[in-house]
Write an enzyme that holds these catalytic residues in place. Structure first.
Site: not given
Length: 348
Positions: A88, A216, A267
């Site tokens: 970010h 993930t 995930d």
């Protein structure tokens, strides 16, 4: 079928060769963009171990690693938080630590923008900065600390450095909430928008698919997927690109109207293990966000996503793309400052 297999092999070979071509490039700069710092390889760009001769009383990288590893050991979810903080930061005004600045009486900063309100991990940056300032005042930038913490947060699981971090960034003096919307990729973005946003940062299609693998680890909330589950076309239906069984699982976790505090794993296999399972889930149409599913709407990106199911290829490529992302629009030399407090511009 045979054609697709050949294409997958070809994409895999391109990815691996590209990684090998960059593996020894540890002395050149990695700046991108026009006016915000190009790497030159002449001492002005980002370097490996930039602080080695600048902070003789302390090992900067070891200090960062020791604090980050202790935090992730105590709270495994911290790895995703610190990795997300780096993303970010880099996508808005480049990797300049501008996301760390607190709002002032006259300015709403990046951290106040909607997509950034769920960002956390600032206190880890503060702790590292405080310790380094005590031992090496005015030398280590907050932007470099953010980049190092992201690497070390992921690396804790493996007990080895997962990618090199080139340092020497300076801190930006400007942070505006209004800059966030058009620059930070959205969970609901389509493929064209994602590719454009990555492209403006000097990142290509491969980087888009590879860096999406950060999903993930980490969590999200039902509000970000509610439209995908209940009103995708305005008819009360789920997104047809979602695996039906997975969509039903998500609906059970997020009954309508959704509870904004309900947590979802990005995930579905594990939100704290950094691995290539994100791509296995994605290729089974179990990507949580519209932006995940978008990667399968382009033939080449879909092939890259298939190749990245191989953990060895994913780890190598993720390392390469993280180095590249870490050099986006960096400030070098006199272009920025080294903040004394990561939350405040010097002199305020």
């Amino acid at each position: 079928m045979r054609k697709n297999i050949i294409l997958v092999i070809l994409v895999a070979s391109i990815l691996v060769v590209g990684c090998m071509g960059d593996s020894g490039d540890h002395d050149r700069g990695h700046g991108h963009g026009q006016d915000r710092g190009h790497g030159h390889g002449d001492g002005e760009g980002l370097k490996m171990h930039y602080y080695m001769n600048r902070c003789r009383s302390v090992s900067v990288e070891k200090t960062v690693k020791d604090i980050v590893w202790s935090k992730v050991d105590a709270d495994p979810s911290m790895a995703a938080k610190l990795l997300r903080l780096h993303y970010h930061d880099c996508f808005v005004r480049g990797c300049d630590g501008s996301i760390l600045l607190d709002p002032t009486q006259n300015t709403t900063t990046e951290k106040t923008a909607g997509p950034n309100r769920s960002i956390s991990g600032y206190e880890v940056i503060d702790e590292i900065k405080t310790k380094l300032e005590a031992q090496c005042p005015g030398i280590v930038s907050c932007a470099d600390i953010v980049a190092l913490t992201a690497r070390d947060a992921v690396s804790f699981q493996f007990k080895r450095e997962m990618w090199p971090v080139f340092t020497g960034r300076k801190d930006g003096r400007v942070s505006l909430a209004s800059d966030v919307g058009g620059n930070l990729p959205s969970a609901n973005a389509n493929f064209t928008t994602l590719l454009t946003q990555f492209g403006t940062k000097g990142l290509n299609l491969n980087d888009l698919v590879i860096l999406s693998g950060a999903h993930t680890i980490g969590i999200s909330h039902c509000t970000l997927v509610s439209r995908r589950l209940y009103n995708f076309t305005g008819q009360g239906d789920a997104d047809p690109s979602l695996d039906p069984a997975y969509a039903q699982t998500l609906r059970k976790l997020c009954p309508n109207p959704v509870n904004p505090t309900t947590v979802l794993e990005m995930d579905p296999n594990s939100s704290i293990t950094f691995d290539s399972d994100y791509y296995r889930a994605l290729n089974q149409h179990k990507g949580l966000f519209v932006s995940d599913a978008a990667l399968l709407t382009n033939q080449r990106s879909a092939l890259v996503a298939k190749v990245l199911e191989n953990p060895s290829i994913f780890f190598a490529q993720f390392a390469r793309s993280m180095v590249k992302m870490g050099g986006v629009e960096v400030l070098l030399g006199g272009q920025g400052e080294v903040r004394k407090n990561c939350r405040v511009v010097n002199g305020q």
